[in-house]
Design a protein around this motif. Structure first.
Motif, short mmCIF file in Angstrom:
data_model
loop_
_atom_site.label_atom_id
_atom_site.label_comp_id
_atom_site.label_asym_id
_atom_site.label_seq_id
_atom_site.Cartn_x
_atom_site.Cartn_y
_atom_site.Cartn_z
N SER A 1 0.83 -1.21 0.00
CA SER A 1 0.00 0.00 0.00
C SER A 1 0.86 1.26 0.00
N SER A 2 1.95 1.21 0.75
CA SER A 2 2.83 2.38 0.80
C SER A 2 3.47 2.63 -0.55
N SER A 3 3.82 1.56 -1.28
CA SER A 3 4.39 1.72 -2.61
C SER A 3 3.36 2.27 -3.58
N LEU A 4 2.11 1.81 -3.41
CA LEU A 4 1.03 2.31 -4.27
C LEU A 4 0.85 3.82 -4.07
N TYR A 5 0.86 4.25 -2.80
CA TYR A 5 0.71 5.68 -2.52
C TYR A 5 1.89 6.47 -3.05
N ALA A 6 3.09 5.88 -2.95
CA ALA A 6 4.29 6.56 -3.43
C ALA A 6 4.25 6.73 -4.94
N ALA A 7 3.68 5.75 -5.63
CA ALA A 7 3.66 5.77 -7.10
C ALA A 7 2.54 6.63 -7.65
N PHE A 8 1.36 6.59 -7.02
CA PHE A 8 0.18 7.22 -7.61
C PHE A 8 -0.50 8.25 -6.72
N GLY A 9 -0.12 8.33 -5.47
CA GLY A 9 -0.85 9.20 -4.56
C GLY A 9 -2.01 8.44 -3.93
N THR A 10 -3.15 9.07 -3.76
CA THR A 10 -4.31 8.41 -3.18
C THR A 10 -5.00 7.50 -4.18
N LYS A 11 -5.96 6.73 -3.69
CA LYS A 11 -6.74 5.89 -4.60
C LYS A 11 -7.47 6.75 -5.62
N ALA A 12 -7.95 7.90 -5.18
CA ALA A 12 -8.64 8.82 -6.10
C ALA A 12 -7.69 9.32 -7.18
N ASP A 13 -6.43 9.58 -6.81
CA ASP A 13 -5.45 10.01 -7.80
C ASP A 13 -5.20 8.93 -8.84
N LEU A 14 -5.08 7.69 -8.38
CA LEU A 14 -4.87 6.56 -9.29
C LEU A 14 -6.08 6.39 -10.21
N PHE A 15 -7.27 6.51 -9.63
CA PHE A 15 -8.50 6.39 -10.40
C PHE A 15 -8.54 7.42 -11.52
N GLU A 16 -8.26 8.67 -11.17
CA GLU A 16 -8.31 9.74 -12.17
C GLU A 16 -7.28 9.53 -13.28
N GLU A 17 -6.09 9.11 -12.90
CA GLU A 17 -5.06 8.89 -13.91
C GLU A 17 -5.47 7.77 -14.87
N ALA A 18 -6.05 6.71 -14.30
CA ALA A 18 -6.49 5.59 -15.14
C ALA A 18 -7.59 6.03 -16.10
N ILE A 19 -8.58 6.76 -15.60
CA ILE A 19 -9.70 7.21 -16.43
C ILE A 19 -9.21 8.14 -17.53
N ARG A 20 -8.41 9.13 -17.16
CA ARG A 20 -7.94 10.10 -18.14
C ARG A 20 -7.04 9.44 -19.19
N THR A 21 -6.19 8.54 -18.75
CA THR A 21 -5.27 7.87 -19.67
C THR A 21 -6.03 7.09 -20.73
N TYR A 22 -7.01 6.31 -20.31
CA TYR A 22 -7.72 5.47 -21.26
C TYR A 22 -8.77 6.22 -22.06
N ALA A 23 -9.40 7.23 -21.45
CA ALA A 23 -10.38 8.03 -22.19
C ALA A 23 -9.69 8.79 -23.33
N LEU A 24 -8.49 9.27 -23.07
CA LEU A 24 -7.76 10.03 -24.08
C LEU A 24 -7.29 9.16 -25.24
#
Length: 205
Positions: free
Chosen positions: A46-69
Motif C-alpha cells: 500500500s505504501s508503494s502504491l501511494y508513493a507511485a500514484f498518490g491516493t486511490k482517487a489520484d490513481l482512479f483519475e489517472e487511469a480514467i484520463r489515460t484510457y479516455a484520451l
C-alpha cells in the motif's frame, strides 16, 4: 546495517500497473475497488502504491484520463486522413480495435463500464467523458465541413447529420463491445457500414 528504502519494487512497471488498476476500476467501480485489492493486483505494498500514484482517487483519475484520451487519439489520427472515406474508416476500425482489447490486458470500453455509475468525489466521469466526446465530435464535424469546401463531399451535404450518423455508429460499436461482441463481429459491422456509406458519399443531403 543498511536500512531498506521504502518505495516501488525494482520490477515495478507503471504502465502495466496503471492498466491493471484501470481493469479493476472498469469492472468494480471506484468504491468497489479497495486499496488492498489494488495493492494485491499490482503486486506492491500500500505504501508503494501511494508513493507511485498518490491516493486511490489520484490513481482512479489517472487511469480514467489515460484510457479516455486513447479514444480522442483515434479521432486525432482519423481527421488527419486525406479523404472522407479514410477519415470514417480509420475512426470506426481503430475504435473497434480499441474497444475489444480486453484479451490484451485492456480494461474494455469505458463508456459502458462500472466507473460511469460509480466514481470518485473528485472526478465526474460522465461529464469528463461527455466533454471529450463533444470535443471529438466537433473535430469530426469540422473535418467533414472541410471536405465539403474541398469538394470531397457534395456541397449539399448536411454535415451535422453526417457527423451524427458517424457518432451514432461509434456509440453503437462501443455498446456492442460492452455486451461482449467480438472484434471480428464488430469489424464486420463497421466494414458493412463503410460499404453502405461509400456509394452515397456524394449524395448525402
Amino acid at each position: 546495517m543498511q536500512t531498506k528504502r521504502a518505495g516501488r519494487p525494482p520490477s515495478f512497471d507503471r504502465e502495466i500497473a496503471l492498466r491493471e488498476a484501470a481493469r479493476l476500476f472498469w469492472r468494480h467501480g471506484f468504491s468497489g475497488t479497495s486499496t488492498r485489492v489494488l495493492s494485491s493486483a499490482l503486486g506492491i505494498s500500500s505504501s508503494s502504491l501511494y508513493a507511485a500514484f498518490g491516493t486511490k482517487a489520484d490513481l482512479f483519475e489517472e487511469a480514467i484520463r489515460t484510457y479516455a484520451l486513447r479514444y480522442s487519439a483515434i479521432y486525432d489520427s482519423a481527421v488527419a486522413e486525406p479523404t472522407v472515406e479514410r477519415v470514417i474508416e480509420r475512426l470506426l476500425m481503430d475504435s473497434v480495435t480499441e474497444f475489444t482489447r480486453s484479451t490484451e490486458g485492456h480494461p474494455g470500453c469505458l463508456t459502458g463500464s462500472a466507473v460511469m455509475a460509480d466514481t470518485s468525489a473528485t472526478l465526474n466521469v460522465r461529464k469528463y467523458v461527455a466533454d471529450l466526446q463533444d470535443a471529438d465530435e466537433a473535430r469530426l464535424g469540422a473535418r467533414l465541413q472541410r471536405a465539403v469546401v474541398e469538394g470531397d463531399l457534395a456541397a449539399t451535404t448536411n454535415v451535422t447529420v453526417l457527423t451524427e450518423l458517424v457518432q451514432t455508429l461509434w456509440q453503437g460499436l462501443s455498446a456492442r463491445a460492452d455486451l461482449g461482441a467480438s472484434r471480428e463481429e464488430l469489424l464486420g459491422v463497421a466494414s458493412l457500414a463503410l460499404t453502405l456509406l461509400g456509394p452515397t458519399r456524394t449524395k448525402i443531403q
